[in-house]
Design a protein around this motif. Structure first.
Motif, PDB file in Angstrom:
ATOM      1  N   GLU A 499      -2.505 101.365 -77.900  1.00 52.89           N
ATOM      2  CA  GLU A 499      -3.161 100.654 -76.804  1.00 52.89           C
ATOM      3  C   GLU A 499      -4.224 101.544 -76.164  1.00 52.89           C
ATOM      4  OE1 GLU A 499       0.092  99.401 -74.283  1.00 52.89           O
ATOM      5  OE2 GLU A 499       0.061  97.416 -75.219  1.00 52.89           O
ATOM      6  N   VAL A 500      -5.402 100.974 -76.011  1.00 57.86           N
ATOM      7  CA  VAL A 500      -6.537 101.704 -75.442  1.00 57.86           C
ATOM      8  C   VAL A 500      -7.259 100.779 -74.456  1.00 57.86           C
ATOM      9  CG1 VAL A 500      -6.877 103.199 -77.448  1.00 57.86           C
ATOM     10  CG2 VAL A 500      -8.000 100.962 -77.368  1.00 57.86           C
ATOM     11  N   ARG A 501      -8.199 101.341 -73.737  1.00 55.31           N
ATOM     12  CA  ARG A 501      -8.979 100.575 -72.769  1.00 55.31           C
ATOM     13  C   ARG A 501     -10.370 100.287 -73.331  1.00 55.31           C
ATOM     14  NH1 ARG A 501      -6.234 104.625 -70.093  1.00 55.31           N
ATOM     15  NH2 ARG A 501      -4.709 103.898 -68.540  1.00 55.31           N
ATOM     16  N   LEU A 502     -10.873  99.109 -73.047  1.00 52.14           N
ATOM     17  CA  LEU A 502     -12.218  98.762 -73.505  1.00 52.14           C
ATOM     18  C   LEU A 502     -13.243  99.749 -72.962  1.00 52.14           C
ATOM     19  CD1 LEU A 502     -14.315  96.917 -74.846  1.00 52.14           C
ATOM     20  CD2 LEU A 502     -14.228  95.454 -72.818  1.00 52.14           C
ATOM     21  N   LEU A 503     -13.135 100.126 -71.703  1.00 54.96           N
ATOM     22  CA  LEU A 503     -14.077 101.080 -71.121  1.00 54.96           C
ATOM     23  C   LEU A 503     -14.033 102.407 -71.873  1.00 54.96           C
ATOM     24  CD1 LEU A 503     -16.117 101.882 -68.946  1.00 54.96           C
ATOM     25  CD2 LEU A 503     -14.188 102.425 -67.433  1.00 54.96           C
ATOM     26  N   ASP A 504     -12.836 102.863 -72.236  1.00 53.97           N
ATOM     27  CA  ASP A 504     -12.707 104.111 -72.993  1.00 53.97           C
ATOM     28  C   ASP A 504     -13.282 103.984 -74.394  1.00 53.97           C
ATOM     29  OD1 ASP A 504     -11.483 105.209 -70.811  1.00 53.97           O
ATOM     30  OD2 ASP A 504      -9.457 105.222 -71.652  1.00 53.97           O
ATOM     31  N   MET A 505     -13.063 102.847 -75.023  1.00 53.06           N
ATOM     32  CA  MET A 505     -13.585 102.651 -76.371  1.00 53.06           C
ATOM     33  C   MET A 505     -15.113 102.634 -76.372  1.00 53.06           C
ATOM     34  SD  MET A 505     -11.289 102.517 -78.773  1.00 53.06           S
ATOM     35  CE  MET A 505     -11.952 101.514 -80.111  1.00 53.06           C
ATOM     36  N   VAL A 506     -15.700 102.011 -75.376  1.00 47.56           N
ATOM     37  CA  VAL A 506     -17.156 102.028 -75.267  1.00 47.56           C
ATOM     38  C   VAL A 506     -17.645 103.454 -75.064  1.00 47.56           C
ATOM     39  CG1 VAL A 506     -19.096 101.308 -73.804  1.00 47.56           C
ATOM     40  CG2 VAL A 506     -17.348  99.654 -74.450  1.00 47.56           C
ATOM     41  N   ASP A 507     -16.914 104.232 -74.281  1.00 50.89           N
ATOM     42  CA  ASP A 507     -17.256 105.640 -74.078  1.00 50.89           C
ATOM     43  C   ASP A 507     -17.176 106.410 -75.390  1.00 50.89           C
ATOM     44  OD1 ASP A 507     -17.942 107.943 -72.644  1.00 50.89           O
ATOM     45  OD2 ASP A 507     -15.849 108.419 -72.201  1.00 50.89           O
ATOM     46  N   ALA A 508     -16.158 106.111 -76.204  1.00 51.11           N
ATOM     47  CA  ALA A 508     -16.006 106.788 -77.499  1.00 51.11           C
ATOM     48  C   ALA A 508     -17.155 106.438 -78.440  1.00 51.11           C
ATOM     49  CB  ALA A 508     -14.667 106.404 -78.127  1.00 51.11           C
ATOM     50  N   TYR A 509     -17.524 105.172 -78.503  1.00 48.63           N
ATOM     51  CA  TYR A 509     -18.647 104.766 -79.349  1.00 48.63           C
ATOM     52  C   TYR A 509     -19.959 105.371 -78.838  1.00 48.63           C
ATOM     53  CZ  TYR A 509     -16.267 101.347 -82.378  1.00 48.63           C
ATOM     54  OH  TYR A 509     -15.477 100.746 -83.322  1.00 48.63           O
ATOM     55  N   ALA A 510     -20.025 105.623 -77.536  1.00 47.98           N
ATOM     56  CA  ALA A 510     -21.228 106.257 -76.978  1.00 47.98           C
ATOM     57  C   ALA A 510     -21.432 107.652 -77.558  1.00 47.98           C
ATOM     58  CB  ALA A 510     -21.130 106.326 -75.453  1.00 47.98           C
ATOM     59  N   VAL A 511     -20.355 108.316 -77.944  1.00 51.36           N
ATOM     60  CA  VAL A 511     -20.466 109.628 -78.600  1.00 51.36           C
ATOM     61  C   VAL A 511     -21.208 109.488 -79.923  1.00 51.36           C
ATOM     62  CG1 VAL A 511     -19.169 111.535 -79.636  1.00 51.36           C
ATOM     63  CG2 VAL A 511     -18.394 110.517 -77.476  1.00 51.36           C
ATOM     64  N   LEU A 512     -20.884 108.442 -80.667  1.00 49.56           N
ATOM     65  CA  LEU A 512     -21.592 108.187 -81.928  1.00 49.56           C
ATOM     66  C   LEU A 512     -23.062 107.877 -81.665  1.00 49.56           C
ATOM     67  CD1 LEU A 512     -18.877 105.918 -83.584  1.00 49.56           C
ATOM     68  CD2 LEU A 512     -19.455 108.246 -84.279  1.00 49.56           C
ATOM     69  N   ALA A 513     -23.311 107.054 -80.657  1.00 50.75           N
ATOM     70  CA  ALA A 513     -24.693 106.672 -80.345  1.00 50.75           C
ATOM     71  C   ALA A 513     -25.520 107.849 -79.866  1.00 50.75           C
ATOM     72  CB  ALA A 513     -24.692 105.567 -79.284  1.00 50.75           C
ATOM     73  N   ASN A 514     -24.861 108.799 -79.196  1.00 48.12           N
ATOM     74  CA  ASN A 514     -25.555 109.937 -78.581  1.00 48.12           C
ATOM     75  C   ASN A 514     -25.462 111.193 -79.434  1.00 48.12           C
ATOM     76  OD1 ASN A 514     -27.116 111.000 -76.451  1.00 48.12           O
ATOM     77  ND2 ASN A 514     -25.298 111.849 -75.460  1.00 48.12           N
ATOM     78  N   GLN A 515     -25.368 111.023 -80.744  1.00 49.08           N
ATOM     79  CA  GLN A 515     -25.412 112.143 -81.696  1.00 49.08           C
ATOM     80  C   GLN A 515     -24.317 113.180 -81.445  1.00 49.08           C
ATOM     81  OE1 GLN A 515     -29.435 113.676 -81.568  1.00 49.08           O
ATOM     82  NE2 GLN A 515     -30.256 111.938 -82.690  1.00 49.08           N
ATOM     83  N   GLY A 516     -23.112 112.672 -81.152  1.00 49.94           N
ATOM     84  CA  GLY A 516     -21.964 113.563 -81.035  1.00 49.94           C
ATOM     85  C   GLY A 516     -21.738 114.143 -79.659  1.00 49.94           C
ATOM     86  N   VAL A 517     -22.525 113.743 -78.677  1.00 53.67           N
ATOM     87  CA  VAL A 517     -22.413 114.291 -77.323  1.00 53.67           C
ATOM     88  C   VAL A 517     -21.821 113.236 -76.400  1.00 53.67           C
ATOM     89  CG1 VAL A 517     -23.673 115.237 -75.350  1.00 53.67           C
ATOM     90  CG2 VAL A 517     -24.333 115.853 -77.688  1.00 53.67           C
ATOM     91  N   ARG A 518     -20.843 113.639 -75.602  1.00 50.76           N
ATOM     92  CA  ARG A 518     -20.164 112.708 -74.701  1.00 50.76           C
ATOM     93  C   ARG A 518     -20.519 112.978 -73.244  1.00 50.76           C
ATOM     94  NH1 ARG A 518     -15.284 112.858 -71.658  1.00 50.76           N
ATOM     95  NH2 ARG A 518     -14.658 110.734 -71.104  1.00 50.76           N
ATOM     96  N   ASN A 519     -20.678 111.884 -72.490  1.00 44.90           N
ATOM     97  CA  ASN A 519     -20.787 111.943 -71.033  1.00 44.90           C
ATOM     98  C   ASN A 519     -19.643 111.141 -70.435  1.00 44.90           C
ATOM     99  OD1 ASN A 519     -23.603 113.214 -70.411  1.00 44.90           O
ATOM    100  ND2 ASN A 519     -24.016 111.711 -72.020  1.00 44.90           N
ATOM    101  N   ASP A 520     -19.051 111.628 -69.366  1.00 44.96           N
ATOM    102  CA  ASP A 520     -18.029 110.849 -68.674  1.00 44.96           C
ATOM    103  C   ASP A 520     -18.640 109.543 -68.176  1.00 44.96           C
ATOM    104  OD1 ASP A 520     -15.807 112.529 -68.903  1.00 44.96           O
ATOM    105  OD2 ASP A 520     -16.485 113.764 -67.229  1.00 44.96           O
ATOM    106  N   PRO A 521     -17.879 108.445 -68.197  1.00 42.58           N
ATOM    107  CA  PRO A 521     -18.393 107.194 -67.621  1.00 42.58           C
ATOM    108  C   PRO A 521     -18.765 107.390 -66.152  1.00 42.58           C
ATOM    109  CG  PRO A 521     -16.415 106.770 -68.907  1.00 42.58           C
ATOM    110  CD  PRO A 521     -16.551 108.262 -68.817  1.00 42.58           C
ATOM    111  N   VAL A 522     -19.918 106.894 -65.779  1.00 35.14           N
ATOM    112  CA  VAL A 522     -20.436 107.065 -64.418  1.00 35.14           C
ATOM    113  C   VAL A 522     -20.604 105.695 -63.776  1.00 35.14           C
ATOM    114  CG1 VAL A 522     -22.349 107.946 -63.013  1.00 35.14           C
ATOM    115  CG2 VAL A 522     -21.648 109.173 -65.082  1.00 35.14           C
ATOM    116  N   LEU A 523     -20.095 105.545 -62.560  1.00 37.12           N
ATOM    117  CA  LEU A 523     -20.243 104.311 -61.796  1.00 37.12           C
ATOM    118  C   LEU A 523     -21.162 104.490 -60.590  1.00 37.12           C
ATOM    119  CD1 LEU A 523     -16.497 103.156 -61.668  1.00 37.12           C
ATOM    120  CD2 LEU A 523     -18.228 102.527 -63.352  1.00 37.12           C
ATOM    121  N   ILE A 524     -21.241 105.714 -60.069  1.00 43.47           N
ATOM    122  CA  ILE A 524     -21.981 105.971 -58.829  1.00 43.47           C
ATOM    123  C   ILE A 524     -23.133 106.928 -59.110  1.00 43.47           C
ATOM    124  CG2 ILE A 524     -21.853 106.925 -56.500  1.00 43.47           C
ATOM    125  CD1 ILE A 524     -18.877 106.195 -56.486  1.00 43.47           C
ATOM    126  N   LEU A 525     -24.338 106.523 -58.721  1.00 41.53           N
ATOM    127  CA  LEU A 525     -25.506 107.386 -58.865  1.00 41.53           C
ATOM    128  C   LEU A 525     -25.654 108.330 -57.678  1.00 41.53           C
ATOM    129  CD1 LEU A 525     -28.129 104.834 -60.232  1.00 41.53           C
ATOM    130  CD2 LEU A 525     -26.953 106.626 -61.516  1.00 41.53           C
TER     131      LEU A 525
END
Length: 732
Positions: A499-525
């Motif tokens: 069991e996983v969270r959709l928000l986490d899975m999108v974050d994981a796929y973002a690593v693939l999109a961003n050439q192996g680099v991860r950013n924590d999910p951000v809600l507040i600028l």
């Protein structure tokens, strides 16, 4: 006796005079020191119009990334951001005529009004009449508490006089018109125009302006949408008469305005109706950071990562698709859109409908759900990154039985081999025999075909090579936070049973999109306090999870529309070369689709909160239509970006099988490319770069060439299992 009585009266009179003197001195001191103390306390606040208007702000107002307010908490106020010249003259005059006809003449307070209200209060025996000018009302609403007593009234006069001294009359009027309350959550005349007439204040007619002004004494009881309309209409005509009497309008305009039919337009509120689940996540983050009491009293202006227009569009698309699938036993959906380069969440649809009492309040984007095959790219990435497979590895898609246990750990847990084998015989989950979605087998396949078409059997082989513990470690690095003890999972982990969270899975796929680099999910600028002082600003803290090379290899597979046609046909194709993967869980309880471009990731879930099975709705049928719609819409509004091979990769054409002259373009980490060649020509053939020539940190050791039966039965534990590299390559 007479002397004693006279003496007593003299003593009483002396005491009375003493008390009278003390009272007189106290009044003098009160009138002397209250202004001094009041001025000293509010001196800094009085320095700017914004600080005056924001002084009494409480609660929180959330803004989207473009500065549009969309949600409030703890009675936060959204104020008009307009200037006086945007407000029609007749609107200004209507309010002045009824609230403070001498506004442009008095010094901030009116002696006549104070005397009149004092006399009225004596008659009623209570403080009901304030005699407040527009300037005093501004002070009362923006600086002081609503408490009614003599001291507060005196402070009101002192501050009104000081504001009148510091600011031009039109500046005072602008502050008042932007902050006064007109009912139904409307602070300011522009908000009132939108609330009652569905248009901006600049488009109000004279009759409409007079009606809005009529609401000011008691917006709740005079609400024109309820039984307060008739009374509000009477007051509107009184205001029009006063405007005529005070020379603001001629008689014919007054009469025409009285006859004008008032058409109320109940407008849909933009505040607190959109992105509720996102707003609650932001609130929870604020409370965690500052504590609830401080947040409730703060007056914070919180600028979030949300794109309000994108959010509205996504909510409509999710609701429409779920409604369309209602007959297929589908009741809910969720979507998340993220910028992979920053981790900023631009859309979060937590459910189809927040107002649905059965399931709307549950935020599915942060709820735990099995992901099905949407989990596969994470394990394939681990396999490519650790050189456990390459793009030419032959995976076996055939009936197979896998050991769902670690042989070393098993043998060490029992005194004898016989005891261990006995335990295995009693464990129904000891061996795992996976099936493909279509119940067919294809024989030897390459990773591209296996992943693009979501083939289960060869994917479990990849899971065995990686090992459950290493697979979970990769998932955690990519942002999956729900996976705990590896012993809770088996080889079916790659098929998305955890069991996983959709928000986490999108974050994981973002690593693939961003050439192996991860950013924590951000809600507040950023966050500003009530004085508009910056107290928090989001700072990027990127973490390298894997090199860009293995991330690109996975993206090249997921974006290969030709490779996935075998199973998916055109169902996942879009006008952009997006990488995409679906997921479907057992008995069709969950349908997922997550896909990305280098600058946007879109993840979608469809199903039922109570785990009821859908009627044969797979990820490509339930979630994919939403994903395609959102990706098409949002990608068009972003700069065009495509997946670009990073330096150091070796590019070859690899034979898909040796029986027919077919080949696919594949990418290899240096040192993992095959050494054999196809016996037919495929286009121009430039030589690949030497192994390891551009990235000396990569291990250039070539994996072994064949995996025997013992390897197939061995529990994957992260070691480099031997693989079949018998795919042949032709240099291009």
């Amino acid at each position: 006796m007479k002397f004693a009585g006279l003496l007593g009266r003299k003593v009483l009179f002396a005491q009375f005079r003493h008390q009278l003197f003390i009272l007189f001195v106290s009044i003098i001191l009160l009138f002397s020191f209250v202004p001094i103390i009041t001025y000293a306390y509010f001196a800094q606040t009085l320095q700017s119009k914004k600080s005056i208007m924001n002084k009494n702000n409480t609660g929180v107002v959330l803004y989207d990334r473009t500065g549009k307010p969309f949600f409030t908490f703890y009675q936060g106020r959204v104020r008009d951001d307009i200037s006086l010249d945007m407000i029609p003259k007749h609107t200004q005059q209507a309010i002045i005529a009824i609230e403070d006809k001498d506004f442009y003449k008095h010094p901030g307070f009116s002696i006549k009004s104070i005397i009149r209200s004092a006399f009225a209060n004596i008659q009623t025996g209570d403080i009901n009449y304030g005699g407040s000018t527009i300037t005093q009302q501004l002070v009362k609403n923006s600086l002081l508490s609503p408490k009614k007593d003599f001291i507060r009234k005196y402070q009101e006069i002192v501050l009104a006089q000081e504001i009148n001294r510091r600011y031009e009359k039109n500046e005072v009027l602008e502050m008042y018109l932007k902050s006064v309350y007109f009912g139904m959550g409307s602070f300011g005349v522009d908000a009132a125009a939108k609330t009652y007439f569905g248009k901006g204040v600049n488009n109000l007619t004279l009759a409409e302006s007079a009606l809005i002004a009529a609401l000011l004494p008691s917006p709740s009881s005079l609400n024109p949408f309820t039984d307060g309309y008739q009374e509000a209409k009477k007051r509107q005509e009184i205001i029009l008469d006063r405007m005529y009497e005070q020379g603001y309008i001629p008689a014919d305009e007054r009469d025409r305005a009285k006859r004008e039919k008032i058409v109320l337009v109940p407008s849909e509120k933009d505040i607190n109706t959109t992105a509720t689940h996102f707003a609650l996540l932001v609130r929870d983050e604020l409370v965690k950071k500052y504590g609830e009491e401080r947040v409730a009293r703060s007056g914070f202006k919180v600028y979030t990562t949300l794109d309000l227009e994108w959010q509205k569009y996504a909510e409509e698309v999710v609701a429409s698709q779920v409604t369309l699938l209602k007959s297929q036993n589908v009741s809910n959906g969720s979507a998340v859109v993220m910028d992979p380069k920053t981790g900023e969440v631009r859309v979060l649809v937590g459910s189809k409908d927040w107002y649905d009492d059965k399931f709307g309040k549950v935020n599915v984007a942060t709820s735990l759900r099995p992901s099905g095959s949407a989990f596969k790219p994470i394990i394939y990435l681990a396999a490519f990154d650790n050189k456990l497979i390459s793009s030419s590895t032959i995976l076996r898609d055939e009936p197979r039985t896998f050991n769902n246990f670690d042989e070393k750990k098993l043998m060490s847990s029992y005194p004898t081999r016989e005891a261990a084998l006995t335990a295995l015989g009693q464990d129904p989950n000891a061996y795992y025999r996976p099936q493909n979605y279509d119940r067919k087998f294809r024989g030897p396949v390459l990773p591209r075909r296996a992943l693009a078409n979501s083939l289960n059997v060869p994917s479990v082989e990849v899971m065995e090579k990686v090992g459950v513990e290493n697979g979970i470690e990769m998932a955690k690095k990519m942002g999956i936070t729900s996976l705990k003890d590896p012993s809770n999972y088996g080889l079916s982990l790659i098929l998305g049973t955890a069991e996983v969270r959709l928000l986490d899975m999108v974050d994981a796929y973002a690593v693939l999109a961003n050439q192996g680099v991860r950013n924590d999910p951000v809600l507040i600028l950023r966050i500003e306090d009530k004085g508009e002082k910056l107290i928090f600003k989001s700072e990027k803290d990127p973490v390298k999870v894997v090199d860009a090379q293995p991330a690109f290899i996975v993206s090249s597979i997921l974006s290969d529309s030709k490779a996935r046609k075998e199973i998916f046909g055109n169902s996942l194709d879009s006008s952009f070369p997006a990488a995409v993967k679906t997921g479907t869980t057992e008995d069709y309880k969950d349908a997922w689709t997550i896909g990305y471009l280098p600058n946007v990731v879109v993840g979608v879930w469809v199903g039922n909160n109570d785990n009821r099975p859908m009627s044969g709705i797979a990820g490509s049928l339930g979630a994919a239509p939403i994903w395609k719609d959102l990706m098409e819409k949002f990608a068009k509004e972003l700069p065009k970006e495509v997946f670009t091979p990073p330096s150091g990769l070796v590019k070859l054409a690899v034979c898909q099988n040796t029986a027919t002259p077919s080949a696919s373009i594949e990418y290899f980490l240096p040192g993992t490319e095959p050494t054999g060649y196809c016996n037919f020509s495929i286009g121009p053939s430039p030589s690949p770069k030497p192994a390891g020539s551009t990235n000396p940190q990569l291990n250039s050791q070539t994996p072994d060439s064949f995996s025997d039966e013992r390897d197939d039965k061995r529990k994957g534990n992260g070691r480099k299992n031997r693989e079949d590299n018998s795919g042949h390559g032709s240099r291009i």
